[in-house]
Design a protein around this motif. Structure first.
Motif, PDB file in Angstrom:
ATOM      1  N   UNK A 128      50.799  39.883  35.651  1.00 26.34           N
ATOM      2  CA  UNK A 128      49.799  40.874  36.068  1.00 26.34           C
ATOM      3  C   UNK A 128      48.646  40.189  36.797  1.00 26.34           C
ATOM      4  N   UNK A 129      48.325  40.719  37.960  1.00 24.86           N
ATOM      5  CA  UNK A 129      47.204  40.186  38.750  1.00 24.86           C
ATOM      6  C   UNK A 129      45.906  40.721  38.162  1.00 24.86           C
ATOM      7  N   UNK A 130      44.953  39.828  37.950  1.00 30.07           N
ATOM      8  CA  UNK A 130      43.676  40.196  37.345  1.00 30.07           C
ATOM      9  C   UNK A 130      42.537  39.826  38.283  1.00 30.07           C
ATOM     10  N   UNK A 131      41.929  40.843  38.897  1.00 24.89           N
ATOM     11  CA  UNK A 131      40.776  40.630  39.772  1.00 24.89           C
ATOM     12  C   UNK A 131      39.526  40.622  38.905  1.00 24.89           C
ATOM     13  N   UNK A 132      38.780  39.484  38.923  1.00 24.90           N
ATOM     14  CA  UNK A 132      37.651  39.342  38.005  1.00 24.90           C
ATOM     15  C   UNK A 132      36.289  39.361  38.689  1.00 24.90           C
ATOM     16  N   UNK A 133      36.255  39.312  40.018  1.00 25.93           N
ATOM     17  CA  UNK A 133      34.969  39.268  40.716  1.00 25.93           C
ATOM     18  C   UNK A 133      34.333  40.655  40.732  1.00 25.93           C
ATOM     19  N   UNK A 169      40.172  35.208  40.761  1.00 29.43           N
ATOM     20  CA  UNK A 169      41.292  36.008  40.274  1.00 29.43           C
ATOM     21  C   UNK A 169      42.228  35.153  39.416  1.00 29.43           C
ATOM     22  N   UNK A 170      42.925  35.827  38.507  1.00 22.04           N
ATOM     23  CA  UNK A 170      43.850  35.130  37.625  1.00 22.04           C
ATOM     24  C   UNK A 170      45.138  35.932  37.505  1.00 22.04           C
ATOM     25  N   UNK A 171      46.105  35.329  36.827  1.00 21.34           N
ATOM     26  CA  UNK A 171      47.378  35.993  36.556  1.00 21.34           C
ATOM     27  C   UNK A 171      47.677  35.832  35.074  1.00 21.34           C
ATOM     28  N   UNK A 172      48.108  36.935  34.421  1.00 20.27           N
ATOM     29  CA  UNK A 172      48.469  36.909  33.009  1.00 20.27           C
ATOM     30  C   UNK A 172      49.933  37.292  32.861  1.00 20.27           C
TER      31      UNK A 172
END
Length: 429
Positions: A128-133, A169-172
């Motif tokens: 899952x792509x995680x947009x954190x900004x 951004x991160x990936x889980x």
């Protein structure tokens, strides 16, 4: 670096440290001197052109991050190192130090996360792509937020974070059960569709060496369209630092389409008087050479080659570590002094320029960038080839050679020239 929400992040995070510590330290004139996946194998600081400077920055990051001082410690070290080496750089100290620190730490983290997630892919097959900004979101990155795709989807090859300067951004990874719960909330019965990849043209390397036009996916900064962890685990699938030919030979594969070496060029005809008399003093020959490039024995000059790379042209190009001219060390080298004008012609108007990374076994296996300038000459009816080689040493560019050879047939002349090609072709006339 753990996250109780995502169990796979609780694995030992030595992977991020291993990723960073295995990098070879390379001096470069610009961040784009090496490209995309190659950054997973090399540590560079744009504009840091000396080994000692690059090493100091590398060690400062290691100490600040893994000894506990963090960014504030590196920020102070950055200013101390720049002052120590008299290094001028673009941007403010705070901005530049933050970019260097964050990019290296974030990419190490992302590469480590990739290795962790690959290790548990059989249990957690979706990512899952995680947009954190939140403060300064990139619209494309925000549009990818909560995107769930199979771990093996090719989209991750170009869109696995970091996807640009300052990108957080991160990936889980997700189990089948976790993924289905999220799909149901979105009204889906399975994974999302991979977003279409729209390519756009960008010019890179404007302020460094090798300026060129590249195609990059929209929403991703040039040089970031790759998966750092995958590039680290699969080093022989990316353009190698030591040249395409070496790795392809190791893999037992032919040159890929588009990378076949071109036919050798036809030699340039030059008059015999261009060669220096046998009794020419080295100081006189070097002085004449330097004047061509607007330099003197006391003050060097800068020369931008046909590929857009800038070289410092000084008398040091022809001196050994003791400051003596190299022609004085042996009769064989002294014979090459007469070709110094051909050396200058090769630099100014080369037929080809090749880049190759090689290990310096006399300096603890340190990697060096060699730029090989090739030009074919025909001298008074004899087909002879002039070759000049410049190597990046610990304190900058050093080392040079020029030589000629007679070959009795066109086939042998072409074969000889082809043997001088090594690494990556960056310019062809």
């Amino acid at each position: 670096m753990t996250d109780s929400k995502y169990p796979d992040t609780q694995l030992p995070f030595s992977k991020a440290i291993d990723f960073f510590k295995q990098k070879i330290k390379l001096p470069t004139s610009g961040w784009t001197d090496i490209w995309q996946e190659q950054h997973s194998h090399a540590f560079v600081v744009a504009g840091a052109t000396h080994d000692a400077l690059v090493e100091d920055f590398y060690n400062a990051i290691v100490k600040a991050k893994w000894a506990g001082g963090g960014y504030e410690e590196f920020k102070q070290s950055f200013q101390d190192i720049a002052a120590k080496h008299g290094w001028s750089y673009n941007g403010s100290p705070g901005w530049r130090s933050r970019i260097i620190y964050d990019t290296n730490i974030t990419q190490s983290y992302n590469a480590g996360r990739y290795q962790q997630m690959m290790a548990v892919k059989h249990l957690r097959p979706y990512w899952e792509y995680d947009h954190t900004s939140i403060e300064h979101p990139r619209l494309e990155h925000k549009a990818w937020d909560s995107l769930i795709l199979p771990a093996d989807d090719e989209w991750w090859n170009s869109h696995y974070p970091q996807n640009g300067w300052g990108c957080k951004c991160r990936v889980h990874s997700l189990s089948e059960f976790e993924a289905r719960q999220k799909w149901e909330k979105k009204g889906l019965s399975g994974p999302d569709q991979s977003p279409p990849i729209e390519m756009e043209e960008k010019v890179i390397g404007k302020n460094g060496s090798n300026p060129r036009t590249v195609w990059v996916p929209k929403g991703i900064d040039p040089g970031f369209a790759y998966n750092p962890g995958k590039a680290f685990l699969e080093p022989h699938t990316v353009p190698p630092l030591q040249g395409y030919d070496a790795v392809l030979k190791q893999r037992g594969e032919p040159w890929p389409t588009g990378f076949n070496p071109p036919l050798p060029p036809k030699p340039t005809k030059v008059p015999a008087h261009i060669l220096l008399p046998a009794d020419t003093a080295p100081e006189v020959a070097v002085q004449d050479f330097l004047e061509v490039f607007g330099a003197t024995m006391e003050q060097g000059g800068a020369f931008t080659d046909a590929a857009g790379s800038t070289l410092a042209v000084t008398k040091a190009l022809f001196q050994d570590g003791k400051g003596d001219f190299k022609w004085l060390s042996s009769a064989k080298k002294a014979e090459r002094l007469k070709y110094i004008n051909l050396l200058a012609m090769t630099l100014i108007e080369p037929d080809e320029i090749w880049w190759v990374w090689v290990k310096d076994h006399q300096d603890n296996g340190r990697w060096r960038l060699k730029r090989r300038y090739l030009r074919a000459f025909e001298l008074d009816g004899f087909s002879e080839y002039g070759v000049s080689v410049f190597e990046w040493g610990r304190t900058g560019w050093t080392g040079s050679t020029a030589f000629m050879t007679n070959q009795p047939s066109e086939a042998l002349r072409q074969e000889y020239f082809d043997k001088q090609r090594n690494g990556r072709l960056v310019y062809k006339k």
